[in-house]
Design an enzyme around this catalytic site. Structure first.
Site, PDB file in Angstrom:
ATOM      1  N   ARG A  88      24.192  16.029  19.165  1.00  0.00           N
ATOM      2  CA  ARG A  88      22.875  15.963  19.809  1.00  0.00           C
ATOM      3  C   ARG A  88      21.851  15.325  18.878  1.00  0.00           C
ATOM      4  NH1 ARG A  88      25.838  17.379  23.497  1.00  0.00           N
ATOM      5  NH2 ARG A  88      25.810  15.137  23.719  1.00  0.00           N
ATOM      6  N   GLU A  91      22.561  11.694  18.912  1.00  0.00           N
ATOM      7  CA  GLU A  91      22.036  11.180  20.178  1.00  0.00           C
ATOM      8  C   GLU A  91      20.507  11.084  20.129  1.00  0.00           C
ATOM      9  OE1 GLU A  91      23.105  12.289  24.698  1.00  0.00           O
ATOM     10  OE2 GLU A  91      22.244  13.950  23.546  1.00  0.00           O
ATOM     11  N   SER A 114      10.875   9.858   3.346  1.00  0.00           N
ATOM     12  CA  SER A 114      11.844  10.296   2.353  1.00  0.00           C
ATOM     13  C   SER A 114      12.670  11.479   2.847  1.00  0.00           C
ATOM     14  CB  SER A 114      11.123  10.706   1.062  1.00  0.00           C
ATOM     15  OG  SER A 114      12.038  11.204   0.121  1.00  0.00           O
TER      16      SER A 114
END
Length: 147
Positions: A88, A91, A114
């Site tokens: 997920r 995604e 960063s």
């Protein structure tokens, strides 16, 4: 023994002893997010942190150098993660990565966020339609330099 073996021993002891990541973090003296990443092999403990983890999980002495070794960060067993929860996030970056980039560049200029000078906080957010996962990430902005 290698770092992967040490991670396996930590997970085994965590499960069999019923230890929560927050308990480990309290013993180590760092955030639960950083401590969990270190226990899972993505960060290096200092000497005191390594000793605390070894004591808490009952690790053998040969685990200490692996806990203190600078790891190969971001290493997953496969390029595209198969675990549904980790996928997920993959995604999420696939869908919103260009949005993050555009908004960060608009707000800060040309640079990066960063992951070294970085903090994260994960909380449960109660919701009448089902609890939500709240993740706050804070990374220092690093502008690209011209030369």
């Amino acid at each position: 023994m290698n770092r992967s073996d040490v991670t396996d021993l930590i997970i085994e002891a965590k499960v069999t002893r019923g230890i929560a990541w927050a308990q480990v973090a309290e013993r180590v003296g760092r955030s639960k997010e950083w401590t969990t990443a270190a226990c899972l092999g993505q960060m290096a403990f200092d000497a005191a942190g390594a000793r605390a983890v070894m004591e808490l999980f009952g690790l053998p002495p040969e685990a200490e150098p692996w806990l203190r070794e600078v790891p190969y960060k971001g290493s997953l067993p496969t390029q595209v993660p198969a675990d549904p929860l980790i996928y997920r996030f993959y995604e999420l970056i696939s869908v919103y990565g260009t949005t993050f980039k555009a908004l960060i560049h608009e707000e800060f200029g040309d640079g990066i966020m960063s992951a070294i000078d970085f903090r994260m906080d994960l909380q449960r957010e109660p919701d009448p339609n089902g609890d939500r996962v709240r993740i706050e990430m804070s990374g220092k902005f690093l502008p690209y330099k011209t030369y």
